[in-house]
Motif scaffolding. Structure first.
Motif, PDB file in Angstrom:
ATOM      1  N   ASP A  38      35.332   6.281 162.527  1.00  0.00           N
ATOM      2  CA  ASP A  38      35.534   6.248 161.073  1.00  0.00           C
ATOM      3  C   ASP A  38      35.292   7.658 160.546  1.00  0.00           C
ATOM      4  OD1 ASP A  38      35.004   5.756 158.189  1.00  0.00           O
ATOM      5  OD2 ASP A  38      35.137   3.648 158.774  1.00  0.00           O
ATOM      6  N   ASP A  86      38.691  11.103 162.670  1.00  0.00           N
ATOM      7  CA  ASP A  86      39.827  10.739 161.824  1.00  0.00           C
ATOM      8  C   ASP A  86      40.961  10.173 162.689  1.00  0.00           C
ATOM      9  OD1 ASP A  86      42.222  11.044 160.064  1.00  0.00           O
ATOM     10  OD2 ASP A  86      40.737  12.018 158.766  1.00  0.00           O
ATOM     11  N   ASN A 145      40.603 -10.469 150.684  1.00  0.00           N
ATOM     12  CA  ASN A 145      39.299 -10.834 151.239  1.00  0.00           C
ATOM     13  C   ASN A 145      38.200 -10.739 150.183  1.00  0.00           C
ATOM     14  OD1 ASN A 145      39.075  -9.803 154.704  1.00  0.00           O
ATOM     15  ND2 ASN A 145      40.874 -10.486 153.617  1.00  0.00           N
ATOM     16  N   TYR A 161      50.473   1.905 147.999  1.00  0.00           N
ATOM     17  CA  TYR A 161      49.579   1.414 149.051  1.00  0.00           C
ATOM     18  C   TYR A 161      50.337   0.519 150.029  1.00  0.00           C
ATOM     19  CZ  TYR A 161      46.498  -2.022 151.255  1.00  0.00           C
ATOM     20  OH  TYR A 161      45.906  -2.868 152.170  1.00  0.00           O
ATOM     21  N   SER A 213      34.776   5.167 150.886  1.00  0.00           N
ATOM     22  CA  SER A 213      34.508   3.731 151.081  1.00  0.00           C
ATOM     23  C   SER A 213      33.847   3.425 152.425  1.00  0.00           C
ATOM     24  CB  SER A 213      35.801   2.913 150.937  1.00  0.00           C
ATOM     25  OG  SER A 213      36.636   3.125 152.052  1.00  0.00           O
ATOM     26  N   MET A 225      42.009  -0.683 161.793  1.00  0.00           N
ATOM     27  CA  MET A 225      41.995  -1.088 160.380  1.00  0.00           C
ATOM     28  C   MET A 225      41.593   0.041 159.444  1.00  0.00           C
ATOM     29  SD  MET A 225      38.831  -3.759 159.918  1.00  0.00           S
ATOM     30  CE  MET A 225      39.126  -4.968 161.182  1.00  0.00           C
ATOM     31  N   LYS A 260      51.240   0.958 154.076  1.00  0.00           N
ATOM     32  CA  LYS A 260      50.841   0.005 155.114  1.00  0.00           C
ATOM     33  C   LYS A 260      52.077  -0.511 155.847  1.00  0.00           C
ATOM     34  CE  LYS A 260      47.364  -1.716 156.026  1.00  0.00           C
ATOM     35  NZ  LYS A 260      46.326  -1.346 157.032  1.00  0.00           N
ATOM     36  N   GLY A 305      33.811   0.493 156.783  1.00  0.00           N
ATOM     37  CA  GLY A 305      34.261  -0.071 155.515  1.00  0.00           C
ATOM     38  C   GLY A 305      33.882  -1.538 155.394  1.00  0.00           C
ATOM     39  N   PHE A 306      34.475  -2.184 154.422  1.00  0.00           N
ATOM     40  CA  PHE A 306      34.148  -3.582 154.103  1.00  0.00           C
ATOM     41  C   PHE A 306      34.476  -4.525 155.277  1.00  0.00           C
ATOM     42  CE2 PHE A 306      36.438  -7.302 151.921  1.00  0.00           C
ATOM     43  CZ  PHE A 306      35.338  -8.152 151.959  1.00  0.00           C
ATOM     44  N   ILE A 307      35.744  -4.628 155.632  1.00  0.00           N
ATOM     45  CA  ILE A 307      36.124  -5.598 156.663  1.00  0.00           C
ATOM     46  C   ILE A 307      35.608  -5.137 158.031  1.00  0.00           C
ATOM     47  CG2 ILE A 307      38.063  -6.771 157.785  1.00  0.00           C
ATOM     48  CD1 ILE A 307      39.607  -6.455 155.125  1.00  0.00           C
ATOM     49  N   SER A 354      42.632   1.909 151.028  1.00  0.00           N
ATOM     50  CA  SER A 354      42.860   0.475 150.821  1.00  0.00           C
ATOM     51  C   SER A 354      43.010   0.031 149.364  1.00  0.00           C
ATOM     52  CB  SER A 354      41.702  -0.307 151.458  1.00  0.00           C
ATOM     53  OG  SER A 354      40.504  -0.047 150.754  1.00  0.00           O
TER      54      SER A 354
END
Ligand code: NAD
Ligand code: TDX
Length: 341
Positions: free
Chosen positions: A33, A59, A183, A153, A38, A79, A157, A10-12, A83
């Motif tokens: 992952d 998973d 971010n 969401y 995403s 992480m 978390k 993912g992004f981060i 999201s």
């Protein structure tokens, strides 16, 4: 150190792989992952032939795959998550399942594998604290602010966050939590506000600004976040929580004007749309604990330079986001939510 990173496609996560393998050439990373909409391995092609990096498609809710990868690693940075707040409003099921239950499965298998010896960092979010009013700009979230999540969401978390706290307390496991603000940077999925707005503008489309545009977010460059997570992994105190933030609060309207200016566009490109349900008004992080105790502070988030660089990245990488904005993402979205995005 050999790190098991979850959600690394993912992004981060993909920016974390890049930062760690650059700044700690002696480290190794195994990236687990499941590649949801995403997760994108194109974010990591430069590491395909790097011996220090391995990818496992799996998973975080699957104890069998975790049982295979966990024995050979020294630490976890967890992480992987669903999201995006708007999706959690449409359907909270996958959020609770991955963000809360997935974290419980991760913790259980980690304990079964290593007892209480080895470090596990949980990447949480500032959204667990809920929303601050606009009227008192001096108030910020500290690590002792009560948890009061207000979207599905952030509630999911928070479920993970509370389990981490409980597993440290009950089993003495070496667990540390980070709670970071919004971010920005390269490889962010174009459903989030900055890449969505930039890519819309590149296509001559308006940008959908929610409500009155006065909601405030505290913006941090993704590399600063990744460096903070690495700092906490290496030097954080077991059982502690560390806030991470940029001291860089902007209203969505200010952010939108900054993007419009960088891209040479006018106010006519703003389309005010119906507000997000339950839209949190303001997030603001007091990051003095990580600064004072671990010596971390942001170095790459200065505004507007960091935003200009990020906009430029999307301008230069149209191929990346065009593929992401259509195709596989749309198929996944339709399967999951019964409609195209
Ligand atoms: P992202 O959506 O870009 O990436 C999430 C990754 O997790 C994807 O690669 C996806 O395939 C993977 N994933 C999802 N469910 C999975 C599962 N069940 N098993 C394995 N992998 C799975 O998200 P992001 O913005 O990179 O966020 C990463 C983490 O940072 C999340 O935990 C998020 O809550 C937290 N965070 C994000 C921000 C932000 O501004 N983006 C701020 C603070 C905290
Ligand atoms: O189209 C939009 N229009 C708009 O006005 C979108 C997508 C967003 N917004 C507003 C809503 C928020 O006030 O922009 C702000 C930022 O929205 P998002 O990019 O969706 O981020 P946010 O909801 O603040 O959550 C993010 O930061 C905390 C991440 O998605 C989370 O994963 C992280 O935990």
């Amino acid at each position: 150190m050999h790190i098991l990173l979850t959600g690394g496609a993912g992004f981060i996560g993909s920016n974390f792989v890049r930062l760690v393998l650059r700044d700690r050439p002696e480290y190794r990373i195994t990236n687990l992952d499941s590649l949801t909409y995403s997760g994108n391995l194109e974010n990591l092609t430069e590491f395909e032939n790097d011996d220090r990096y391995a990818f496992v498609k799996g998973d975080v809710r699957d104890p069998e795959v975790l049982g295979k990868v966990m024995p050979s690693v020294d630490a976890v940075v967890h992480m992987a998550a669903e999201s995006h707040v708007d999706r959690s409003i449409m359907d909270s099921g996958p959020f609770v399942d991955t963000n809360t239950r997935g974290t419980q499965v991760m913790l259980d298998v980690w304990r079964r594998t290593h007892g209480s010896d080895k470090r596990f960092v949980y990447v949480s979010t500032d959204e667990v604290y809920g929303s601050l009013p606009l009227e008192n700009p001096e108030i910020k979230f500290t690590e002792t602010t009560p948890l009061d999540p207000s979207s599905p969401y952030s509630a999911s978390k928070t479920g993970g966050d509370l389990l981490v706290n409980a597993y440290h307390h009950t089993f003495g496991m070496d667990l540390v939590t980070t709670r970071c603000s919004n971010n920005f940077g390269p490889f962010q999925f174009p459903e989030k506000v900055i890449p969505l707005f930039v890519t819309n503008l590149m296509d001559g489309e308006q940008v959908p600004l929610y409500g009155d545009g006065k909601n405030v977010r505290d913006w941090l460059h993704v590399d600063d976040h990744c460096e903070a997570v690495l700092t906490v992994l290496e030097r954080g105190e077991s059982g502690e929580v560390y806030n991470i933030g940029g001291n860089n609060e902007r209203s969505n309207l200010e952010l939108t004007h900054a993007i419009l200016e960088i891209m040479g566009k006018g106010d006519e490109m703003i389309r005010y749309v119906e507000d997000r349900l339950g839209h949190d008004r303001r997030y603001a992080i007091d990051a003095s604990k990580i600064k004072n105790e671990l010596g971390w502070s942001p170095s790459r988030s200065a505004w507007p330079g960091a935003l200009e660089e990020t906009v430029k990245w999307y301008v230069d990488n149209r191929q990346w986001w065009e593929r992401v904005k259509s195709g596989a993402y749309q198929d996944y979205y339709e399967k999951q939510y019964g409609q195209r995005a």
